[in-house]
Write a protein that holds these residues in place. Structure first.
Motif, PDB file in Angstrom:
ATOM      1  N   HIS A  84       0.833  -1.196   0.000  1.00  0.00           N
ATOM      2  CA  HIS A  84       0.000   0.000   0.000  1.00  0.00           C
ATOM      3  C   HIS A  84       0.870   1.249   0.000  1.00  0.00           C
ATOM      4  N   LEU A 104     -11.411  -0.163  -0.515  1.00  0.00           N
ATOM      5  CA  LEU A 104     -11.528  -0.237   0.941  1.00  0.00           C
ATOM      6  C   LEU A 104     -13.014  -0.181   1.271  1.00  0.00           C
ATOM      7  N   ALA A 129      -9.919  -2.642  11.631  1.00  0.00           N
ATOM      8  CA  ALA A 129      -9.426  -2.072  10.366  1.00  0.00           C
ATOM      9  C   ALA A 129      -8.048  -2.618  10.037  1.00  0.00           C
ATOM     10  N   GLU A 134      -3.549   4.983   4.175  1.00  0.00           N
ATOM     11  CA  GLU A 134      -4.657   5.749   3.600  1.00  0.00           C
ATOM     12  C   GLU A 134      -5.943   5.576   4.404  1.00  0.00           C
ATOM     13  N   LEU A 135      -6.159   4.369   4.911  1.00  0.00           N
ATOM     14  CA  LEU A 135      -7.344   4.116   5.717  1.00  0.00           C
ATOM     15  C   LEU A 135      -7.222   4.778   7.088  1.00  0.00           C
ATOM     16  N   ARG A 136      -6.078   4.673   7.705  1.00  0.00           N
ATOM     17  CA  ARG A 136      -5.882   5.320   9.007  1.00  0.00           C
ATOM     18  C   ARG A 136      -6.123   6.815   8.904  1.00  0.00           C
ATOM     19  N   LEU A 138      -8.065   8.409   6.760  1.00  0.00           N
ATOM     20  CA  LEU A 138      -9.504   8.646   6.619  1.00  0.00           C
ATOM     21  C   LEU A 138     -10.217   8.579   7.969  1.00  0.00           C
ATOM     22  N   ILE A 168     -13.191  -3.142   8.249  1.00  0.00           N
ATOM     23  CA  ILE A 168     -12.812  -2.319   7.095  1.00  0.00           C
ATOM     24  C   ILE A 168     -11.580  -2.958   6.478  1.00  0.00           C
ATOM     25  N   SER A 169     -11.719  -3.389   5.245  1.00  0.00           N
ATOM     26  CA  SER A 169     -10.667  -4.192   4.633  1.00  0.00           C
ATOM     27  C   SER A 169     -10.669  -4.031   3.126  1.00  0.00           C
ATOM     28  N   ASP A 170      -9.562  -4.427   2.512  1.00  0.00           N
ATOM     29  CA  ASP A 170      -9.507  -4.465   1.049  1.00  0.00           C
ATOM     30  C   ASP A 170      -9.604  -5.897   0.544  1.00  0.00           C
ATOM     31  N   LEU A 191     -15.666   2.814   1.291  1.00  0.00           N
ATOM     32  CA  LEU A 191     -15.032   4.023   1.824  1.00  0.00           C
ATOM     33  C   LEU A 191     -14.167   4.732   0.794  1.00  0.00           C
TER      34      LEU A 191
END
Length: 249
Positions: A84, A104, A129, A134-136, A138, A168-170, A191
């Protein structure tokens, strides 16, 4: 004298071939599969084919993601496959090429959570999560509390076990869960759409970087890679990505 010419020719061939790359990757089923320290899956097989077409020698090895990132930052002629993007890691890694688009998404056990329409709605739930920069970002910007998963591959099992309300996952549950568990999960919201990369040591030779970027111009979804995806029963993923993913130069 003839012996000297033979040695010189061999030396030139070795020099032009470039260094042997150490390619590391973590499990990301079904796209990257790990058995011991061996790697397989469409991401791995496509990369291997493209690298060979470019005359790049390489060695594949499985490593957990956090260790992988540390190794690639310090080990010359090394790369991580399926990494990532992180602005923080961009200071120590060279992001060479995008290899695949990633969604995501928020998942729940079926019929436990209604569809959600915005990120603020997540505040009312216990959230697990995956550890992606990038997720953190957000979630932190929206002041959403969450628990980072110790290992991304555990997320679906932890959700099914009730460790948290939302995952929350890819990863795509429909591709990696057993048939009897597929109907127990639902996606309640998307997301963001991000990408996975080939990230390498910052001092990777320019010629090698150029060849890698050339071979991965369409990521692992190139025109002649359909047979590999078909071999893993993932033709629908290959065709869907080729319809929808626009690779930004």
């Amino acid at each position: 004298m003839k012996g000297w010419w033979v040695l010189l020719l061999l030396w030139c061939q070795l020099a032009s071939a470039g260094p042997v790359l150490n390619i590391y990757a973590d499990a990301y089923p079904p796209f990257i599969q790990v058995t011991g320290e061996k790697l397989s899956g469409p991401y791995v097989d496509v990369f291997a084919r493209l690298a060979k077409q470019q005359g790049i020698e390489f060695h594949l090895q499985a490593k957990p993601m956090r260790r992988l990132l540390k190794i690639v930052a310090t080990e010359p002629n090394s790369c991580g496959l399926g990494v990532h993007f992180s602005a923080e890691n961009a200071e120590t890694l060279r992001y060479v090429a995008r290899i695949a688009p990633i969604t995501l998404a928020v998942y729940a056990r079926q019929e436990t959570i209604p569809p959600l329409s915005n990120i603020e709605a997540l505040r009312n739930y216990r959230i697990g999560a995956i550890d992606v920069a990038e997720l953190r970002e957000l979630l932190d910007n929206a002041a959403i509390r969450y628990e980072l998963l110790p290992k991304a591959s555990l997320g679906i099992a932890m959700l099914q076990a009730g460790r948290f309300d939302l995952l929350i996952s890819d990863e795509l549950p429909e591709l990696i869960t057993s048939p009897r568990h597929k109907n127990r999960l639902q996606r309640v919201m998307i997301l963001a759409r991000v990408e996975r990369w080939l990230a390498c040591h910052p001092q990777l030779p320019p010629d090698t970087v150029k060849r890698l970027r050339t071979s991965l111009s369409l990521g692992v979804f190139g025109d002649a890679m359909a047979d590999i995806w078909q071999g893993y029963g993932l033709s629908s993923v290959y065709e869907g990505v080729r319809r929808e993913w626009i690779v930004i130069p």
